[in-house]
Design an enzyme around this catalytic site. Structure first.
Site, PDB file in Angstrom:
ATOM      1  N   TYR A  24      -4.975  -5.366  -7.035  1.00 45.80           N
ATOM      2  CA  TYR A  24      -4.759  -5.293  -5.574  1.00 45.80           C
ATOM      3  C   TYR A  24      -4.256  -6.635  -5.032  1.00 45.80           C
ATOM      4  O   TYR A  24      -3.277  -6.685  -4.286  1.00 45.80           O
ATOM      5  CB  TYR A  24      -6.066  -4.862  -4.886  1.00 45.80           C
ATOM      6  CG  TYR A  24      -5.999  -4.936  -3.379  1.00 45.80           C
ATOM      7  CD1 TYR A  24      -5.376  -3.927  -2.641  1.00 45.80           C
ATOM      8  CD2 TYR A  24      -6.522  -6.032  -2.687  1.00 45.80           C
ATOM      9  CE1 TYR A  24      -5.285  -4.004  -1.251  1.00 45.80           C
ATOM     10  CE2 TYR A  24      -6.435  -6.122  -1.306  1.00 45.80           C
ATOM     11  CZ  TYR A  24      -5.814  -5.106  -0.597  1.00 45.80           C
ATOM     12  OH  TYR A  24      -5.719  -5.199   0.776  1.00 45.80           O
ATOM     13  N   LYS A  80       0.838  -1.216   0.000  1.00 45.96           N
ATOM     14  CA  LYS A  80       0.000   0.000   0.000  1.00 45.96           C
ATOM     15  C   LYS A  80       0.869   1.260   0.000  1.00 45.96           C
ATOM     16  O   LYS A  80       0.494   2.290  -0.549  1.00 45.96           O
ATOM     17  CB  LYS A  80      -0.955  -0.012   1.206  1.00 45.96           C
ATOM     18  CG  LYS A  80      -1.991  -1.151   1.135  1.00 45.96           C
ATOM     19  CD  LYS A  80      -2.770  -1.295   2.425  1.00 45.96           C
ATOM     20  CE  LYS A  80      -4.007  -2.159   2.301  1.00 45.96           C
ATOM     21  NZ  LYS A  80      -3.993  -3.495   2.765  1.00 45.96           N
TER      22      LYS A  80
END
Ligand code: DON
Length: 305
Positions: free
Chosen positions: A189, A64
């Site tokens: 992701y 992230k």
């Protein structure tokens, strides 16, 4: 320094038996709960290590940080912070409640799953493959390691079981926080979380942030000083999820954890630190990794506060 690292690893090994490896992504349950290792890279390019620092693990939520660096670099803070705020949550990393109840449906920060999925949706690239490669290429440059790559088994395991992340993403699609195809965004992701690294790789990423965006080993600037500053600020307030406040008190440095057991920590203007310890506490942070950083702070006075 190597003696200090040896001492902090040896005195905190006992903590590994007090936590558990993540099992909600089945492939992660294969992690070695006893592993504990550390790697340090200073802003002068010196390297130190001890313990199981060669253990490979998946980067998980530490990705992230790199995704955030990419979107800030590509679009600037105004555009990025239209999609995601920068406020700590005090809720679990995969919590869904705030998306409906708070902040006009905007995820509270880019370090929780909802916020990270929103930043992934912004990545440069026409296809999911191009978006994934944008971050992978940047991660390889940050870590000075062209061999960093996907762990296919962890990726498939995440993809098959990632229903909570699907819920977050579909909710954000329904509230117009996210553009694009939900499954495509989630695929990127899941892949980013499944990149396999060592604590040397994350120590290097940390060293670039510590060195204000410049690679310590060849003086090449990879990101603007302002971007490094924003990322470190968000890591400090949100990087250890709902344990970020406690970590700020006990260690006091920007850090980001992942459920693979890694912690990337940054001591501004001094060093990047990578820790691996797959045995986790109840909040999803490496249980022994935090203890190692607490003791290292006492020995080296790392806290920025
Ligand atoms: O989305 C997930 O649940 C994982 N791929 C990443 C979560 C994570 O690493 C949270 N970290 N502490």
């Amino acid at each position: 320094m190597n003696d200090i690292l040896q001492s902090v690893i040896c005195s905190n090994r006992c903590w590994t038996s007090k936590g558990k490896v993540a099992t909600y992504i089945p492939e992660l349950s294969k992690g070695n709960p006893d592993a504990l290792g550390i790697y340090v890279i200073t802003c002068n390019g010196e390297e130190y290590s001890f313990g199981d620092f060669e253990t490979k693990f998946t980067i998980q939520s530490i990705s992230k940080v790199v995704t955030l660096m990419c979107v800030l670099h590509d679009y600037g803070k105004e555009k990025v912070f239209q999609k995601v705020s920068v406020e700590p949550t005090s809720d679990a990393f995969n919590s869904i409640i705030n998306l409906e109840a708070k902040n006009f449906h905007k995820p509270l920060n880019p370090m929780i799953n909802a916020g990270a999925i929103a930043t992934v949706s912004m990545l440069n690239g026409n296809t999911p493959k191009e978006k994934f490669c944008r971050v992978l290429k940047f991660m390889r440059e940050l870590a000075g390691n062209a061999n960093i790559d996907l762990n296919e088994n962890v990726y498939l395991s995440e993809k098959i079981t990632g229903h909570r992340n699907r819920a977050l993403a579909h909710f954000m699609k329904s509230t117009n926080i996210m553009d694009g195809n939900v499954e495509d965004i989630l695929d990127v992701y899941f892949k980013l979380c499944s990149i396999e690294i060592t604590c040397k790789d994350i120590a290097k990423i940390g060293a670039v942030l510590a060195n204000n965006g410049v690679l310590p080993w060849n003086k090449k600037r990879l990101i603007a000083k302002e971007t490094a500053k924003i990322v470190k600020a968000i890591m400090t307030t949100c990087g250890m999820y709902d344990a970020s406040g406690e970590f700020s008190v006990s260690v006091g440095i920007p850090a980001k954890s992942g459920v693979g057991g890694g912690i990337l920590a940054v001591v501004p203007n001094r060093m990047g630190i990578g820790v691996i310890g797959p045995s986790l506490d109840q909040k999803g942070n490496s249980i022994a990794g935090i203890k190692v950083l607490e003791e290292l702070n006492k020995k080296l006075n790392l806290s920025i506060f």
